[in-house]
Write a protein that holds these residues in place. Structure first.
Motif, PDB file in Angstrom:
ATOM      1  N   THR A   1      -8.969   8.634  -4.238  1.00 19.19           N
ATOM      2  CA  THR A   1      -8.008  10.124  -3.889  1.00 19.19           C
ATOM      3  C   THR A   1      -9.228  10.225  -2.688  1.00 19.19           C
ATOM      4  N   VAL A   2      -8.140  10.923  -1.673  1.00 20.20           N
ATOM      5  CA  VAL A   2      -8.365  11.846  -0.645  1.00 20.20           C
ATOM      6  C   VAL A   2      -7.979  12.774  -0.382  1.00 20.20           C
ATOM      7  N   TYR A   3      -9.141  13.871  -0.227  1.00 22.79           N
ATOM      8  CA  TYR A   3      -8.853  15.349  -0.930  1.00 22.79           C
ATOM      9  C   TYR A   3      -8.765  15.797   1.144  1.00 22.79           C
ATOM     10  N   LEU A   4      -8.068  17.198   1.020  1.00 22.51           N
ATOM     11  CA  LEU A   4      -8.425  18.199   1.783  1.00 22.51           C
ATOM     12  C   LEU A   4      -8.685  19.265   1.245  1.00 22.51           C
ATOM     13  N   GLN A   5      -9.943  19.753   1.715  1.00 22.80           N
ATOM     14  CA  GLN A   5     -10.090  21.321   1.267  1.00 22.80           C
ATOM     15  C   GLN A   5      -9.852  21.844   1.653  1.00 22.80           C
TER      16      GLN A   5
ATOM     17  N   LEU B   1      -5.755  26.210   0.063  1.00 23.61           N
ATOM     18  CA  LEU B   1      -4.790  24.918  -0.491  1.00 23.61           C
ATOM     19  C   LEU B   1      -5.834  23.562  -0.744  1.00 23.61           C
ATOM     20  N   ARG B   2      -6.058  22.925  -1.765  1.00 26.43           N
ATOM     21  CA  ARG B   2      -6.892  21.594  -2.455  1.00 26.43           C
ATOM     22  C   ARG B   2      -5.458  20.424  -1.951  1.00 26.43           C
ATOM     23  N   LEU B   3      -5.355  19.335  -1.027  1.00 25.55           N
ATOM     24  CA  LEU B   3      -4.052  18.672  -0.364  1.00 25.55           C
ATOM     25  C   LEU B   3      -4.980  17.037  -0.954  1.00 25.55           C
ATOM     26  N   SER B   4      -4.213  16.204  -1.953  1.00 21.65           N
ATOM     27  CA  SER B   4      -4.600  14.887  -2.721  1.00 21.65           C
ATOM     28  C   SER B   4      -3.628  14.500  -2.347  1.00 21.65           C
TER      29      SER B   4
ATOM     30  N   VAL C   1       0.611  -1.319  -0.028  1.00 24.64           N
ATOM     31  CA  VAL C   1      -0.251  -0.156  -0.276  1.00 24.64           C
ATOM     32  C   VAL C   1       0.586   1.142   0.458  1.00 24.64           C
ATOM     33  N   GLN C   2       0.560   2.163  -0.902  1.00 26.37           N
ATOM     34  CA  GLN C   2       1.296   3.207  -0.759  1.00 26.37           C
ATOM     35  C   GLN C   2       0.464   4.591  -0.678  1.00 26.37           C
ATOM     36  N   LEU C   3       0.596   5.854  -0.230  1.00 23.52           N
ATOM     37  CA  LEU C   3      -0.347   6.842   0.018  1.00 23.52           C
ATOM     38  C   LEU C   3       0.461   8.138  -0.320  1.00 23.52           C
ATOM     39  N   VAL C   4       0.261   8.982  -1.950  1.00 23.98           N
ATOM     40  CA  VAL C   4       1.495  10.162  -2.133  1.00 23.98           C
ATOM     41  C   VAL C   4       0.262  11.356  -2.076  1.00 23.98           C
ATOM     42  N   GLU C   5       0.978  12.050  -0.860  1.00 24.49           N
ATOM     43  CA  GLU C   5       0.319  13.509  -0.912  1.00 24.49           C
ATOM     44  C   GLU C   5       0.408  14.546  -1.834  1.00 24.49           C
TER      45      GLU C   5
ATOM     46  N   ALA D   1      -4.267   6.583  -3.690  1.00 24.74           N
ATOM     47  CA  ALA D   1      -3.979   5.262  -2.918  1.00 24.74           C
ATOM     48  C   ALA D   1      -3.561   4.557  -3.736  1.00 24.74           C
ATOM     49  N   SER D   2      -2.313   3.565  -3.823  1.00 22.39           N
ATOM     50  CA  SER D   2      -1.865   2.479  -4.339  1.00 22.39           C
ATOM     51  C   SER D   2      -2.622   1.265  -4.829  1.00 22.39           C
ATOM     52  N   VAL D   3      -3.792   1.227  -4.046  1.00 16.16           N
ATOM     53  CA  VAL D   3      -5.280   0.110  -3.803  1.00 16.16           C
ATOM     54  C   VAL D   3      -6.502   1.490  -3.428  1.00 16.16           C
ATOM     55  N   ARG D   4      -7.419   0.390  -3.670  1.00 12.91           N
ATOM     56  CA  ARG D   4      -9.243   0.881  -3.825  1.00 12.91           C
ATOM     57  C   ARG D   4      -9.327   1.423  -2.598  1.00 12.91           C
ATOM     58  N   THR D   5      -9.486   2.771  -2.210  1.00  7.21           N
ATOM     59  CA  THR D   5      -9.166   3.615  -0.967  1.00  7.21           C
ATOM     60  C   THR D   5     -11.169   2.422   0.047  1.00  7.21           C
ATOM     61  N   PHE D   6     -11.706   2.099  -0.842  1.00  8.35           N
ATOM     62  CA  PHE D   6     -13.031   1.493  -0.649  1.00  8.35           C
ATOM     63  C   PHE D   6     -12.765   0.508   0.130  1.00  8.35           C
ATOM     64  N   SER D   7     -11.055   0.043   0.732  1.00  7.83           N
ATOM     65  CA  SER D   7     -10.929  -0.983   1.078  1.00  7.83           C
ATOM     66  C   SER D   7     -10.530  -0.652   2.545  1.00  7.83           C
ATOM     67  N   PHE D   8     -10.520   0.768   2.542  1.00  7.52           N
ATOM     68  CA  PHE D   8     -10.036   1.285   3.879  1.00  7.52           C
ATOM     69  C   PHE D   8     -11.392   2.252   4.921  1.00  7.52           C
ATOM     70  N   SER D   9     -11.021   1.194   6.181  1.00  4.72           N
ATOM     71  CA  SER D   9     -12.656   2.023   6.652  1.00  4.72           C
ATOM     72  C   SER D   9     -12.270   3.312   7.657  1.00  4.72           C
ATOM     73  N   ALA D  10     -11.264   3.980   7.177  1.00  2.00           N
ATOM     74  CA  ALA D  10     -11.338   5.169   7.558  1.00  2.00           C
ATOM     75  C   ALA D  10      -9.946   5.669   6.445  1.00  2.00           C
ATOM     76  N   MET D  11     -10.380   7.120   6.502  1.00  2.00           N
ATOM     77  CA  MET D  11      -8.531   7.845   5.593  1.00  2.00           C
ATOM     78  C   MET D  11      -8.689   8.660   6.599  1.00  2.00           C
ATOM     79  N   GLY D  12      -7.930   9.795   6.912  1.00  2.00           N
ATOM     80  CA  GLY D  12      -7.714  10.743   7.322  1.00  2.00           C
ATOM     81  C   GLY D  12      -6.659  11.454   7.293  1.00  2.00           C
ATOM     82  N   TRP D  13      -6.030  12.871   7.962  1.00  2.00           N
ATOM     83  CA  TRP D  13      -5.352  13.156   7.864  1.00  2.00           C
ATOM     84  C   TRP D  13      -4.549  13.943   9.069  1.00  2.00           C
TER      85      TRP D  13
END
Length: 124
Positions: free
Chosen positions: A78-82, A18-21, A2-6, A24-36
């Protein structure tokens, strides 16, 4: 693996957005939670925001409530942080994290995967 690249960090003036992105190298729905999370020089890591796989449950740190918005696009893995109304105290390295456990925690040690971080600098 698994790789996460911001991406999306940079230098902005106070009041800007700013919007951060986080891709993920795998499907994000496989994670129960994603955070910043973020970490400023000389300070401990701080919880910023997190959400569940569906996007219906979201939590924010007190210092960013009303200014930051977390979202995810599972089709793009992809997960975003606006980040709006940025302040100099928002200056930090921002990290994306993912978790396979059943909850959406604010504690960083409960996340399984981390990105390398992206620098956000807000000038006054």
């Amino acid at each position: 693996q698994v790789q996460l690249v911001e991406s999306g960090g940079g230098l902005v003036q106070a009041g800007a957005s700013l919007r951060l992105s986080c891709a993920a190298s795998v499907r994000t729905f496989s994670f129960s939670a994603m955070g910043w999370f973020r970490q400023a020089p000389g300070k401990e890591r701080e919880f910023v925001a997190a959400m569940d796989w569906s996007g219906r449950t979201k939590y924010y740190g007190d210092s960013v409530k009303g200014r930051f918005t977390i979202s995810r696009d599972n089709a793009k893995n992809t997960v975003y942080l606006q980040m709006d109304s940025l302040k100099p105290e928002d200056t930090a390295v921002y990290y994306c994290a993912a978790r396979r456990g059943p909850t959406v925690p604010a504690e960083g040690n409960k996340y399984d995967y981390w990105g390398q971080g992206t620098q956000v600098t807000v000038s006054s």
